[in-house]
Design an enzyme around this catalytic site. Structure first.
Site, PDB file in Angstrom:
ATOM      1  CG  ASP A  37      82.291  38.793  42.179  1.00 28.71           C
ATOM      2  OD1 ASP A  37      82.902  39.264  41.232  1.00 28.71           O
ATOM      3  OD2 ASP A  37      81.589  37.773  42.122  1.00 28.71           O
ATOM      4  CE  LYS A  59      79.280  38.640  38.149  1.00 30.62           C
ATOM      5  NZ  LYS A  59      79.359  37.486  37.271  1.00 30.62           N
ATOM      6  CG  MET A 175      70.148  37.954  42.862  1.00 27.62           C
ATOM      7  SD  MET A 175      70.765  37.492  41.235  1.00 27.62           S
ATOM      8  CE  MET A 175      70.251  35.784  41.136  1.00 27.62           C
TER       9      MET A 175
END
Ligand code: SAH
Length: 447
Positions: A37, A59, A175
């Site tokens: 990733d 990703k 996040m």
């Protein structure tokens, strides 16, 4: 290591390549295929055998180079070919990593797998910012929460704000940077005091780490003012007050800096001893001879017994003379491009951008491998100029390059941030070119 296992789902840790587990490292050494990733430190790929296939699945939040279903399918496909597959994921694979979905596909296909945990970003942020997530004087619990609040489809799985607001436990939001205002509002609305301390720790455990200390009331404004960039975790709770006394990492990186100050420019690459510095050269301009000059430097360096590596962006041409010559000299040259770059609106443009990003990840791995004295990033400036790479992302990688290392960048239209970072910049101006007189490109001259 179990002989029947085909796929290892491995946590790469949060940033510092030293934070992968011993078992995770062994898996990388054994792998025939590695799928990795964006958040994995590319230096970890230095452990992977050169014969192994490395697939960047790029990703990150909101942007998937490969859709999740394709990643799942690729794991099944590669394992089905009898290969040992490592799926390397940032942090811990089971913490906001969709690791569960990836192995679910494997379980269904009857493919034997193992999960190797990693240091999750929230734990690393606590450790590296000097903020113990639990502490007998402050709190007995810690909750990991997604801050990706607005896109939940299933209301039942929505964030339980009343529960988070009521408690006293430490909260760790992943996040959450773009939703920080909502997070702070909801916590205050559901019972947390407006002056509850919070920390926003970005790029935890890397030389770019920054810790912004604020309160629930003023954090959104502070984050905007200070220009905090992702990835970042948000730590909420009284344990944050310990940062002032226990911060050890950033103090060591920049002794003069206090938290919440903007990161000093190029602090890691401006040591006193000039001979130990990273030396960055750029050959730019519209004239012929930029890559040629870089290859000349490779020749010089090899003559001094130095270890040289070349990565070519945008190019994908097996006929160029330098490939065979460099092979004879033992200098690896890797072409990371797809050839002629179409206009951004062309459907294939995205593939060129992904190839360039993959190239940058490879360059980063080479830079941090400690295996080279000179690294040439051919056409990297041109890739930035064509929008295939973000200039600041390139600068960010180069700025962290460990000394002493020489980096040579070539390509037209070198951007201002790259020029600012470089020590030597030469602009090659065309006075005339054979091509204009109808003379075609020739072996040994142009290629
Ligand atoms: N599986 C990963 C999390 C992936 S979700 C883990 O266990 O760490 C991506 C989020 O992780 C980012 O939005 C950010 O909140 C956090 N993150 C990842 N790396 C980070 C880092 N080095 N510093 C701070 N936060 C990080």
């Amino acid at each position: 290591m179990n002989k029947t296992t085909r796929v290892y789902l491995v946590g790469a840790g949060p940033g510092d390549s030293g934070l992968i587990t011993v078992k995770g490292k062994r898996c990388l050494q054994r792998a025939d295929v590695v799928l990795y990733d964006r958040l994995c430190n590319p230096a970890l790929l230095g452990d992977v055998s050169p014969a192994a296939e490395q697939i960047y699945v790029g990703k990150n939040m909101g942007h998937h180079a490969l859709p999740q279903e394709q990643i799942n399918a690729l794991l099944v496909e590669k394992a089905g070919e009898g290969k040992v597959v490592v799926r390397l994921k940032g942090g811990d694979p089971f913490v906001f990593g969709r690791g569960g979905e990836e192995i679910d596909t494997l379980a269904e296909a009857g493919i034997p797998f193992e999960v190797v945990p990693g240091v999750t970003a929230g734990f690393a942020a606590g450790a590296y910012a000097g903020i113990p997530l639990t502490h007998r004087d402050f709190t007995t619990s810690v909750t990991l929460v997604t801050g990706h609040v607005n896109t939940r489809k299933n209301a039942q799985r929505d964030i339980d704000w009343p529960a988070l607001g009521r408690g006293h436990g430490t909260l760790v939001f992943y996040m959450g940077l773009t939703n920080i205002a909502t997070i702070c509002d909801e916590l205050i609305r559901h019972g947390r005091a407006a002056d509850t301390p919070m920390a926003v720790v970005s790029h935890a455990s890397t030389p770019q780490q920054r810790t912004l200390i604020a309160t629930l009331a003023d954090a959104p404004q502070q984050v905007a003012q200070q220009g905090v960039t992702s990835p970042a975790v948000i730590l909420v709770g009284d344990v944050v007050t310990l940062h002032e006394r226990l911060d050890w990492f950033q103090r060591r990186l920049t002794p003069e800096a206090t938290s919440a100050q903007p990161q000093p420019k190029a602090s890691a690459t401006t040591p006193q001893d000039d001979s130990a510095r990273t030396n960055i050269l750029i050959f730019t301009g519209n004239g012929k001879g930029k890559s040629t000059a870089a290859f000349g430097m490779a020749l010089r360096a090899v003559g001094h017994g130095q270890r040289v590596r070349i990565l070519q962006f945008m190019k994908n041409d097996p006929d160029v003379g330098e490939l065979a010559a460099l092979e004879r000299l033992g200098v690896p040259l890797e072409q990371c491009g797809l050839g002629f770059v179409p206009k951004p609106e062309h459907p294939l443009y995205a593939a060129h951008r992904d190839a360039a990003e993959h190239g940058l990840a490879r360059a980063e791995a080479a830079i941090f491998s400690g295996n080279h004295d000179l690294i040439i990033l051919d056409e990297v400036c041109g890739s930035v100029a064509r929008g295939l790479l973000d200039e600041h992302k390139v600068v960010d990688v180069l700025r962290r390059a460990p000394a002493p290392l020489t980096l040579v960048l070539t390509g037209r239209h070198a951007g201002p941030a790259l020029i600012d970072l470089a020590d030597t910049v030469s602009e090659i101006q065309p006075v005339k070119h054979a091509f204009e007189q109808g003379i075609p490109a020739r072996k040994g001259v142009e290629f």
